[in-house]
Design a protein around this motif. Structure first.
Motif, PDB file in Angstrom:
ATOM      1  N   THR A  17       0.852  -1.182   0.000  1.00  0.00           N
ATOM      2  CA  THR A  17       0.000   0.000   0.000  1.00  0.00           C
ATOM      3  C   THR A  17       0.890   1.235   0.000  1.00  0.00           C
ATOM      4  O   THR A  17       1.767   1.377   0.856  1.00  0.00           O
ATOM      5  CB  THR A  17      -0.926   0.028   1.237  1.00  0.00           C
ATOM      6  N   GLY A  18       0.662   2.110  -0.979  1.00  0.00           N
ATOM      7  CA  GLY A  18       1.480   3.312  -1.105  1.00  0.00           C
ATOM      8  C   GLY A  18       0.689   4.574  -0.833  1.00  0.00           C
ATOM      9  O   GLY A  18      -0.519   4.635  -1.084  1.00  0.00           O
ATOM     10  N   VAL A  19       1.384   5.579  -0.334  1.00  0.00           N
ATOM     11  CA  VAL A  19       0.780   6.891  -0.121  1.00  0.00           C
ATOM     12  C   VAL A  19       1.676   7.954  -0.745  1.00  0.00           C
ATOM     13  O   VAL A  19       2.882   8.002  -0.474  1.00  0.00           O
ATOM     14  CB  VAL A  19       0.578   7.206   1.380  1.00  0.00           C
ATOM     15  N   LEU A  20       1.088   8.797  -1.590  1.00  0.00           N
ATOM     16  CA  LEU A  20       1.761   9.963  -2.143  1.00  0.00           C
ATOM     17  C   LEU A  20       1.297  11.187  -1.368  1.00  0.00           C
ATOM     18  O   LEU A  20       0.091  11.396  -1.207  1.00  0.00           O
ATOM     19  CB  LEU A  20       1.404  10.120  -3.623  1.00  0.00           C
ATOM     20  N   LEU A  21       2.242  11.994  -0.875  1.00  0.00           N
ATOM     21  CA  LEU A  21       1.908  13.218  -0.154  1.00  0.00           C
ATOM     22  C   LEU A  21       2.338  14.426  -0.978  1.00  0.00           C
ATOM     23  O   LEU A  21       3.467  14.464  -1.494  1.00  0.00           O
ATOM     24  CB  LEU A  21       2.588  13.253   1.217  1.00  0.00           C
ATOM     25  N   LEU A  39       3.437   7.377   8.671  1.00  0.00           N
ATOM     26  CA  LEU A  39       2.927   6.327   7.775  1.00  0.00           C
ATOM     27  C   LEU A  39       4.001   5.291   7.468  1.00  0.00           C
ATOM     28  O   LEU A  39       3.722   4.088   7.418  1.00  0.00           O
ATOM     29  CB  LEU A  39       2.410   6.962   6.486  1.00  0.00           C
ATOM     30  N   ALA A  40       5.228   5.744   7.283  1.00  0.00           N
ATOM     31  CA  ALA A  40       6.332   4.830   7.003  1.00  0.00           C
ATOM     32  C   ALA A  40       6.572   3.881   8.170  1.00  0.00           C
ATOM     33  O   ALA A  40       6.818   2.686   7.972  1.00  0.00           O
ATOM     34  CB  ALA A  40       7.605   5.619   6.700  1.00  0.00           C
ATOM     35  N   GLU A  41       6.472   4.415   9.399  1.00  0.00           N
ATOM     36  CA  GLU A  41       6.678   3.580  10.587  1.00  0.00           C
ATOM     37  C   GLU A  41       5.632   2.482  10.693  1.00  0.00           C
ATOM     38  O   GLU A  41       5.840   1.485  11.388  1.00  0.00           O
ATOM     39  CB  GLU A  41       6.640   4.455  11.842  1.00  0.00           C
ATOM     40  N   ARG A  42       4.504   2.674  10.026  1.00  0.00           N
ATOM     41  CA  ARG A  42       3.431   1.677  10.052  1.00  0.00           C
ATOM     42  C   ARG A  42       3.442   0.790   8.814  1.00  0.00           C
ATOM     43  O   ARG A  42       2.473   0.104   8.509  1.00  0.00           O
ATOM     44  CB  ARG A  42       2.092   2.385  10.239  1.00  0.00           C
ATOM     45  N   GLY A  43       4.555   0.820   8.088  1.00  0.00           N
ATOM     46  CA  GLY A  43       4.782  -0.152   7.025  1.00  0.00           C
ATOM     47  C   GLY A  43       4.316   0.227   5.641  1.00  0.00           C
ATOM     48  O   GLY A  43       4.408  -0.578   4.710  1.00  0.00           O
ATOM     49  N   LEU A  44       3.822   1.442   5.459  1.00  0.00           N
ATOM     50  CA  LEU A  44       3.387   1.835   4.129  1.00  0.00           C
ATOM     51  C   LEU A  44       4.572   2.304   3.281  1.00  0.00           C
ATOM     52  O   LEU A  44       5.575   2.777   3.812  1.00  0.00           O
ATOM     53  CB  LEU A  44       2.347   2.960   4.212  1.00  0.00           C
ATOM     54  N   THR A  45       4.424   2.174   1.968  1.00  0.00           N
ATOM     55  CA  THR A  45       5.369   2.791   1.047  1.00  0.00           C
ATOM     56  C   THR A  45       4.956   4.252   0.901  1.00  0.00           C
ATOM     57  O   THR A  45       3.783   4.546   0.650  1.00  0.00           O
ATOM     58  CB  THR A  45       5.351   2.081  -0.314  1.00  0.00           C
ATOM     59  N   VAL A  46       5.906   5.155   1.077  1.00  0.00           N
ATOM     60  CA  VAL A  46       5.574   6.585   1.123  1.00  0.00           C
ATOM     61  C   VAL A  46       6.449   7.367   0.150  1.00  0.00           C
ATOM     62  O   VAL A  46       7.664   7.169   0.090  1.00  0.00           O
ATOM     63  CB  VAL A  46       5.766   7.149   2.549  1.00  0.00           C
ATOM     64  N   VAL A 250      -3.502  -3.083   5.889  1.00  0.00           N
ATOM     65  CA  VAL A 250      -2.686  -2.047   6.513  1.00  0.00           C
ATOM     66  C   VAL A 250      -2.795  -2.104   8.030  1.00  0.00           C
ATOM     67  O   VAL A 250      -1.886  -1.695   8.749  1.00  0.00           O
ATOM     68  CB  VAL A 250      -3.098  -0.647   5.975  1.00  0.00           C
ATOM     69  N   THR A 251      -3.918  -2.624   8.545  1.00  0.00           N
ATOM     70  CA  THR A 251      -4.076  -2.691   9.996  1.00  0.00           C
ATOM     71  C   THR A 251      -3.074  -3.658  10.617  1.00  0.00           C
ATOM     72  O   THR A 251      -2.698  -3.508  11.761  1.00  0.00           O
ATOM     73  CB  THR A 251      -5.504  -3.106  10.370  1.00  0.00           C
ATOM     74  N   GLN A 252      -2.656  -4.674   9.842  1.00  0.00           N
ATOM     75  CA  GLN A 252      -1.484  -5.440  10.240  1.00  0.00           C
ATOM     76  C   GLN A 252      -0.296  -4.717   9.614  1.00  0.00           C
ATOM     77  O   GLN A 252      -0.362  -4.346   8.452  1.00  0.00           O
ATOM     78  CB  GLN A 252      -1.528  -6.877   9.717  1.00  0.00           C
ATOM     79  N   LYS A 253       0.740  -4.500  10.363  1.00  0.00           N
ATOM     80  CA  LYS A 253       1.847  -3.675   9.898  1.00  0.00           C
ATOM     81  C   LYS A 253       2.420  -4.250   8.603  1.00  0.00           C
ATOM     82  O   LYS A 253       2.890  -5.377   8.551  1.00  0.00           O
ATOM     83  CB  LYS A 253       2.932  -3.607  10.988  1.00  0.00           C
ATOM     84  N   GLU A 254       2.368  -3.401   7.569  1.00  0.00           N
ATOM     85  CA  GLU A 254       2.821  -3.851   6.247  1.00  0.00           C
ATOM     86  C   GLU A 254       4.330  -3.726   6.113  1.00  0.00           C
ATOM     87  O   GLU A 254       4.906  -2.688   6.411  1.00  0.00           O
ATOM     88  CB  GLU A 254       2.185  -2.988   5.159  1.00  0.00           C
ATOM     89  N   GLY A 255       4.951  -4.764   5.626  1.00  0.00           N
ATOM     90  CA  GLY A 255       6.374  -4.659   5.257  1.00  0.00           C
ATOM     91  C   GLY A 255       7.278  -4.380   6.423  1.00  0.00           C
ATOM     92  O   GLY A 255       6.881  -4.251   7.567  1.00  0.00           O
ATOM     93  N   SER A 256       8.547  -4.280   6.159  1.00  0.00           N
ATOM     94  CA  SER A 256       9.536  -3.964   7.192  1.00  0.00           C
ATOM     95  C   SER A 256      10.163  -2.610   6.889  1.00  0.00           C
ATOM     96  O   SER A 256      10.155  -2.147   5.768  1.00  0.00           O
ATOM     97  CB  SER A 256      10.632  -5.034   7.211  1.00  0.00           C
ATOM     98  N   SER A 257      10.716  -1.978   7.902  1.00  0.00           N
ATOM     99  CA  SER A 257      11.300  -0.647   7.752  1.00  0.00           C
ATOM    100  C   SER A 257      12.640  -0.737   7.005  1.00  0.00           C
ATOM    101  O   SER A 257      13.511  -1.494   7.380  1.00  0.00           O
ATOM    102  CB  SER A 257      11.512  -0.017   9.112  1.00  0.00           C
TER     103      SER A 257
END
Length: 260
Positions: A17-21, A39-46, A250-257
Motif C-alpha cells: 500500500t502506497g501513499v503519495l503526499l 505512515l512509514a513507521e506503520r509499514g506503508l510505502t511513502v 494495513v491494519t497489520q503492519k505492512e512490510g519492514s522498515s
C-alpha cells in the motif's frame, strides 16, 4: 540552487500500500515530513516529492508554473503505481488541489484521498489584479508559518512570486471545473481558523465532488499548516485509519522498515 536543509524529498519503501503526499504552494516536504514518517513507521510505502521551484529560493519558483508542479506529483504517482497494489494520495493546501486533480485524472487507480485545508481559489481583490500586477511587481509577502502551536515552524518562502501566484490561480480554477470527476473515498480535515485558505474552500470542494464515501473533520486547535500544529497527531491517525478501512491489510503492519 541547493535544497534548503529539511526541505528534501522523502521516500520510504514499505509494503503493497502506497501513499503519495503533496505539499503546498511556496512550502516544502518539511511541512509533511512528520506525517510521511508516521505512515512509514506503520509499514506503508511513502513518496513525498519536492515540487519544482520549491525548497530553494523564491527566485527559482518565479520560472515555474502549475504544469511543472502537477507533472512532478503525476510522475511520483505513476511510479508508486508500478510498485504498489493500491495507492492513496494526501495533500495540504495547494497539495490538496494537486491531489484532487490526480484523483480526477487517474480514476480508480487512486484508491482514496485525504485533504488538509485544501485550496480551491485565490481570494481577495488582489487576485483579479494578478494578470497585470505580475508584470509590474515581482513578489508579495509570503504565506508560511500560519501555525497556532508555539515554537512550530514551516520551512517556506518569505516572498510569493506573482508569476507563480497567477499560475496557481489558473490551476485552482481548472481543478474546480474537474471536481465532479472526483469519485474516490474522501477524508477532508480543515481548520475553522485558517488565515491562508478560508473554510469556504473546503465547503466548495465537498459540494462539487462526486464522492459518496465522504468524511469531514474540524481541526479546532490548528491554523493552516495543521500537519505541524496541535492537531497533527489526529490528522496522522485519522488518515492511517482511513487507509486501513479501505485496505484492511494495513491494519497489520505492512512490510519492514527500510529507511527513507
Amino acid at each position: 540552487m541547493p535544497v534548503l536543509p529539511g526541505a528534501e524529498p522523502y521516500h520510504h519503501e514499505g509494503g503493497e500500500t502506497g501513499v503519495l503526499l503533496c505539499h503546498g504552494f511556496t512550502g516544502s516536504p518539511q511541512s509533511l515530513r512528520p506525517w510521511a514518517e508516521f505512515l512509514a513507521e506503520r509499514g506503508l510505502t511513502v513518496s513525498l516529492p519536492l515540487l519544482p521551484g520549491h525548497g530553494t529560493r523564491w527566485q527559482d519558483m518565479q520560472i515555474t508554473g502549475w504544469q511543472d508542479w502537477y507533472a512532478e506529483v503525476d510522475r511520483a504517482l505513476r511510479e508508486l503505481l508500478t510498485r504498489c497494489e493500491r495507492v492513496f494520495v494526501f495533500g495540504l493546501s495547494m497539495g490538496g488541489a494537486l491531489t484532487l486533480r490526480l484523483a480526477a485524472k487517474h480514476g480508480d487507480a487512486v484508491r482514496g484521498i485525504v485533504l488538509v485545508n485544501p485550496a480551491n481559489k485565490v481570494h481577495g481583490l488582489a487576485a483579479h489584479a494578478l494578470p497585470v500586477a505580475r508584470h509590474l511587481v515581482r513578489t508579495t509577502k509570503g504565506l508560511s508559518d500560519d501555525i497556532a502551536k508555539e515554537g512550530a515552524h514551516e520551512l517556506g518562502y518569505d516572498r510569493v512570486p506573482l508569476h507563480a501566484a497567477h499560475s496557481l490561480r489558473r490551476f485552482l480554477r481548472l481543478v474546480d471545473h474537474e471536481l465532479p470527476q472526483v469519485t474516490q473515498p474522501l477524508l477532508l480535515l480543515h481548520s475553522p481558523q485558517d488565515h491562508v485558505v478560508p473554510p469556504v474552500d473546503s465547503a466548495r470542494i465537498l459540494g462539487r465532488v462526486s464522492s459518496t464515501d465522504v468524511r469531514e473533520i474540524l481541526l479546532e486547535q490548528s491554523y493552516h499548516v495543521a500537519t505541524l500544529d496541535h492537531d497533527a497527531e489526529r490528522i496522522f491517525e485519522e488518515s492511517h485509519a482511513f487507509v486501513g478501512r479501505l485496505a484492511p491489510s494495513v491494519t497489520q503492519k505492512e512490510g519492514s522498515s527500510t529507511g527513507g
